[in-house]
Scaffold this active site. Structure first.
Site, PDB file in Angstrom:
ATOM      1  N   GLY A 239     -74.038  31.566  12.710  1.00 52.27           N
ATOM      2  CA  GLY A 239     -72.588  31.419  12.814  1.00 52.27           C
ATOM      3  C   GLY A 239     -72.111  30.318  13.726  1.00 52.27           C
ATOM      4  N   CYS A 341     -63.836  20.823 -15.353  1.00 54.47           N
ATOM      5  CA  CYS A 341     -62.581  21.272 -15.956  1.00 54.47           C
ATOM      6  C   CYS A 341     -62.035  22.481 -15.216  1.00 54.47           C
ATOM      7  CB  CYS A 341     -62.809  21.583 -17.426  1.00 54.47           C
ATOM      8  SG  CYS A 341     -63.517  20.176 -18.273  1.00 54.47           S
TER       9      CYS A 341
HETATM   10  C1  LIG Z   1     -75.432  33.319   6.624  1.00 53.61           C
HETATM   11  C2  LIG Z   1     -76.150  34.042   7.685  1.00 53.61           C
HETATM   12  C3  LIG Z   1     -76.697  33.341   8.769  1.00 53.61           C
HETATM   13  C4  LIG Z   1     -76.522  31.858   8.961  1.00 53.61           C
HETATM   14  O1  LIG Z   1     -75.206  31.547   9.232  1.00 53.61           O
HETATM   15  P1  LIG Z   1     -74.790  30.067   9.719  1.00 53.61           P
HETATM   16  O2  LIG Z   1     -73.334  30.144   9.866  1.00 53.61           O
HETATM   17  O3  LIG Z   1     -75.208  29.119   8.658  1.00 53.61           O
HETATM   18  O4  LIG Z   1     -75.470  29.802  11.010  1.00 53.61           O
HETATM   19  C5  LIG Z   1     -77.417  34.061   9.694  1.00 53.61           C
HETATM   20  N1  LIG Z   1     -77.586  35.397   9.591  1.00 53.61           N
HETATM   21  C6  LIG Z   1     -77.071  36.103   8.571  1.00 53.61           C
HETATM   22  C7  LIG Z   1     -77.304  37.566   8.507  1.00 53.61           C
HETATM   23  C8  LIG Z   1     -76.328  35.453   7.586  1.00 53.61           C
HETATM   24  O5  LIG Z   1     -75.796  36.150   6.592  1.00 53.61           O
END
Ligand SMILES: *Cc1c(COP(=O)(O)O)cnc(C)c1O
Length: 413
Positions: A239, A341
């Site tokens: 995240g 499209c």
């Molecule tokens: C998508 C996801 C990540 C990675 O998220 P980023 O924003 O790309 O760092 C990590 N852990 C889980 C459980 C995810 O679903």
């Protein structure tokens, strides 16, 4: 102009490390994804050192970019992997990872996937359903595996500051288990003799706009596990945000680690970043097919579309766009659109761009995460090629060939 240490203009040509992007695009054709392995590894090492005082192990989130060339480079640099399907586990193993370097996450793992993961010696499951525990326990018993590490994923019921489609930690999200359910699970550990409840997992969303929601979620998590001192591993998920706009500032990683450090003292910390490792290491190069001026608007119709890069259509995401050959002179306000499209097939709206002509090429920046990984064959478009620039910065190769139209009907009976 320096965009980042790898993507920048050298005189008038937009380069990726030492290589002229237009030279790659001419040879591979467009659209094409191009990644800098140097930048990927730099981002990985920057995260590692920022979190070094927490001793954090970094598991790269394969769903953000499954290119084997990238996975291999990260594996060699010591990264683990965060996988959400048997397919991703297979990619990580193919890239050289060992089962114990992989964490297996996902809100809807099938029994077949659980059995597959156990048979491959996957070290760690992030669990999001109570029934999953029974499946994992049974899979371990069948495979003769003594214990499997499990981390229930906490849904901390906090609102992350991000796009609603990227928020996963609030009460209405399908993800994770709420604290009351995890308490019940931990109180009934005896039912799962093959499961070692040694960790806890958290991932409240992606492209997180501030650190507060994560810190508040971490506090809830620490309250939750306090009665179970055997839980020593805390997986903080991914995240971490990246700057998609030239003028964007993102929350400081140093401040984040500073705030986490006293809370997580004595715990083993895991991370699962995807975007923050690959996003700004990749560009999507495209060619202008047509310039259409009508109804007071300027449209640059390019040969990349929502099929190759869905983020603007799906999240309203912003990607900067630059010409591969810098031009002096007039700027226009234009929409950059693809050939698909759909009215949603707009890569950039009302963007101030130089005057471009048919045949000019552009790059969509910060395209390394959730670009190719989300590409589809919509409108029967073959998926693009991928090229990587080696860590040395001066050599490149096609790491995945462009799909051909003859690849498309292959599965039809
Ligand atoms: C998508 C996801 C990540 C990675 O998220 P980023 O924003 O790309 O760092 C990590 N852990 C889980 C459980 C995810 O679903």
């Amino acid at each position: 102009m320096v965009l980042n240490s790898s993507i920048r203009y050298a005189t008038d040509s937009l380069c990726i490390d030492e290589v002229d992007i237009d030279a790659i695009a001419r040879e591979t054709g467009t659209p094409v994804y191009i990644y800098s392995l140097k930048r990927v590894l730099e981002n990985y090492r920057r995260l590692r050192s920022a979190f070094a005082r927490l001793g954090a192990r970094v598991h790269f989130s394969v769903k953000s970019n499954g290119s084997l060339a990238i996975l291999r480079a990260l594996n060699e640099a010591g990264a683990g992997f965060d996988c959400v399907s048997s397919g991703e586990i297979t990619l990580a193993l193919e890239a050289g990872a060992r089962g114990k370097d992989i964490v297996f996450a996902g809100v809807g793992k099938t029994r077949a996937e659980i059995n597959f993961a156990v048979s491959k010696g996957i070290g760690w499951f992030n669990v999001e359903n109570v029934l999953e525990l029974r499946y994992i326990n049974e899979a371990a018993a069948e495979a003769g595996v003594d214990t499997i590490g499990v981390a229930p994923r906490l849904n901390p019921q906090v609102e992350a500051k991000t796009h609603p489609y990227m928020a996963t930690g609030h009460g209405a999200a399908k993800f994770g288990l709420t604290a009351d359910v995890i308490r019940e699970v931990l109180a009934s550990q005896a039912q799962y003799p093959r499961i070692n409840f040694a960790g806890i997992h958290l991932h409240i969303g992606s492209q997180l706009g501030d650190n507060e929601a994560t810190l508040s979620a971490v506090d809830k998590l620490l309250d939750l596990i306090r009665p179970w001192p055997q839980i020593r591993k805390i997986n903080l998920g991914g995240g971490l945000p990246v700057a998609y706009r030239f003028d964007e500032t993102i929350p400081s990683l140093g401040d984040f680690v500073e705030a986490l450090a006293p809370r997580l003292d004595g715990y083993e910390v895991l991370l699962e970043p995807g975007r923050s490792i690959v996003a700004d290491a990749g560009v999507l190069a495209a060619e202008v097919l047509y310039v259409k001026r009508q109804a007071g608007q300027v449209f640059y119709i390019v040969d990349a579309s929502m099929a190759e890069m869905i983020r603007p259509a799906l999240y309203g995401a912003h990607h900067e766009i630059l010409p591969l050959r810098k031009t002096e002179g007039d700027m226009v306000k234009a929409h950059v659109v693809g050939p698909v499209c759909e009215s949603a097939d707009v890569l950039a709206r009302d963007r101030k761009l130089p005057l471009l002509r048919e045949g000019d090429r552009v790059a969509l920046l910060t395209a390394g995460a959730y670009g190719m990984a989300m590409a589809s064959n919509y409108n029967a478009r073959p998926r693009p090629a991928e090229a990587v620039v080696a860590e040395s910065g001066d050599r490149w190769r096609v790491s995945r060939r462009r799909e051909m139209i003859s690849d498309l009907p292959g599965l039809e009976l």
